[in-house]
Every structure is written in C-alpha cells, then in structure tokens.
Design a protein around this motif. Structure first.
Motif: not given
Length: 345
Positions: A47-53, A55-67
C-alpha cells in the motif's frame, strides 16, 4: 507526519510479495505506521507508494569498503584511562596494538578507536591529548600492514583530521557534527564516511533526567535533521551512517523502545550502527553490575539488532558476537537463499 517501520522477516517461509529490507538478507511485507498521538497501525507494504518504499528497500552503499548487505562487526578499542568497561587496559601503545590485532583475529570487520570516554559523567579531553592517545595506534597498525578499516571515535575536527591522515577510514561522532563546527568540513574535504549518533545532552549531563515526547520519533527526526545538515556541508548521503545512541541521554525504557522498533531507522536511507555493548541498561535489566560480565546480554541485544536489519554492530566482545552471529545467520540463511533464487527466476 506518518512514519513507516518495516517489520523484518528472517524466516524460510517468506511471503511471495515480500520486499528486500535495505538490500540486505531480511525482508518485509508489512509496515507499522506511526504517528504522534495515534495508535500504531499495521498495513501491507504494497500500500506504500514508491517514494515511501525507496529508502526502506534500496541497497546501502559500502562503508569504508565494507558491504552493507550483511551485518558487520565493529570492534571497540578504547585507548583511554576512564572508559566505563575497559578504561586503562589499553591506554599504553603496546597493549593497544595487541588488543587491535586480537580483535581482528577474533573476527572484527572494523576497529573503532577512541581516545575520549563519553560515558556518563566523563570529563572532556583536550584535542592534543586525544590525538596523542589515538594517532600513534593508527599509524603503527597501518605500518604493520593492517588493512582492516579503522574508525576514529571523536567529536573534534583536529582529532579526526590527524586520524584520517594517519590512516583512519571513518569518523564516528557521538555528537553528529554538533560539538565541533569544523568537523563537517574535515569529513567533507577528506571524502570520509561519518556516523551520526543521537545524544541528548553532553556526557556530563546526559543521564541527569532524559526526557522525550516520543523517544522513537524524536530520535528519528533529530537524525533526519543531522543528515540534512551533513548533506548541506558537502557530505553525500551515501557516506552517512546513523546511530540511535543507545544509552546516551536515555533511560532503560527509552533504550528498549528504540531497540524494539530499530527498523524504523531504515527510513532514513542510511546504514544503521547499533552500539549497546555492555551498557548500563543491560546491567539494570539483568541484575549484573559489572560491565565486563554483561557479554551474554550484549550478544542478545546485538542479535536483536541484526534481526531488525542493523548493518554495523559495535561491540567489545568480538569473538563471542561473531560466533553468535554466524549461528544466527546459519539458521536464517535459508530465507535469504530462497529469496535470491526467487529474484533470479
């Protein structure tokens, strides 16, 4: 304002319409809708629209080279005389180096080196002294060929600058760039990732009488504001980590409220760091007054965080946490593997 908390699934019986949580091993098909002054409501994620979904679903970028597609363990190395759990044990350079190597051997994915205690009541440390405590450790570790990412745990621009030059990879700021106005510029100029942690008050005052209208939503809103401030200072969101600040200006009840609904913070669109290791509320709830005897409770909280999708677990007891995490992942892996097969089909 409505806040959407994904309800994580770590079970082999994954609903066919479940969505990946922040690109990691967990999924969700329902969200808890939270609003100030209203009872929570659970609705289908569909029921959530694309904008709300997003940030909940998008993969996060690596941090200091760590996935960030699985939990990473950050080992704590306090080179201080007065930290609440291990103060003084690793203040001398030989002991600090030996502990760093031990943490890596035990399975730490990253080291977090701090030269100023931020326990309740701790006194502020002069930047020069903080540099004297931390930078030689980083320099020696890099000189010995250590490739493990290193975080500098500091609120101060001068300390962060010196540590990054010495080979640190990330700045872990318990004040979220509010203590030293020059720190954001250092992070931006060095293109370093930064962890923004929530705290109410200073170490000297934070436990005097912590109060919130709604601790979960208040912390969320504050972190959202700090992310915006960091972005305005030239730090892209892909290099920002968030930390709800367990124990920093919070009662045991506040800490539990944050832990129970930790997955709300995925809505900020950044990796979540959870640092609850050996903290006072674990002793309060378990009846254990001695900090270094709270290992079992610390592991329980770390696994609860992993089950909410936390990407970085900041802990003292790396070997024990690694063993527990490996077993937790083993018993939940079928869900992730099944999900991967379905995505490829």
């Amino acid at each position: 304002m409505t806040y959407f908390r994904p309800i994580p699934i770590a079970d082999a019986a994954r609903p066919p319409d479940a969505l990946p949580l922040a690109g990691g091993p967990l999924f969700f098909d329902r969200v808890e809708c939270l609003e100030r002054g209203r009872a929570p409501e659970i609705i289908p994620a569909a029921e959530l629209d694309a904008a709300a979904l997003a940030p909940l679903t998008a993969p996060r970028e690596p941090v200091a080279g760590l996935p960030m597609d699985r939990p990473q363990i950050m080992g704590i190395l306090n080179v201080t005389p007065d930290s609440f759990s291990d103060g003084g044990r690793f203040a001398a350079l030989p002991e600090a180096l030996a502990q760093a190597q031990r943490l890596v051997a035990d399975g730490a994915d990253m080291l977090d080196i701090g030269g100023e205690s931020t326990r309740p009541g701790a006194a502020e440390v002069d930047p020069a002294e903080e540099i004297r405590r931390t930078v030689p450790v980083i320099e020696m570790l890099r000189g010995q060929g250590l490739e493990t990412p290193v975080s500098i745990d500091t609120r101060k621009a001068a300390v962060a600058e010196a540590a990054l030059k010495a080979g640190a990879d990330l700045v872990n700021d318990v004040a979220a760039l509010t203590w030293d106005m020059g720190l954001a510029g250092v992070v931006a100029d060095r293109q370093a990732p930064v962890c923004l942690m929530h705290a109410q008050g200073t170490p000297q005052t934070m436990q005097d009488d912590p109060h919130y209208e709604d601790v979960l939503l208040d912390v969320y809103d504050w972190l959202a504001e700090r992310i915006a401030a960091a972005e305005a200072a030239g730090i892209p969101k892909a290099r920002i980590v968030t930390d709800p600040g367990i124990g920093f200006g919070k009662t045991a009840g506040h800490n539990l409220a944050l832990l129970r609904r930790l997955s709300l913070f995925h809505g900020l669109g950044c990796p979540i760091l959870l640092g609850a290791s050996r903290k006072r509320f674990i002793g309060t709830l378990s009846g254990e007054p001695v900090a270094d005897r709270r290992i079992a409770g610390s592991i329980a909280v770390a696994l609860a965080g992993a089950a909410q999708g936390a990407q970085i677990l900041r802990v003292h007891d790396v070997r024990e946490t690694r063993q527990a995490l490996v077993l937790w992942q083993a018993v939940t892996r079928e869900a992730a593997e099944t999900a991967g097969e379905r995505r490829q089909a």
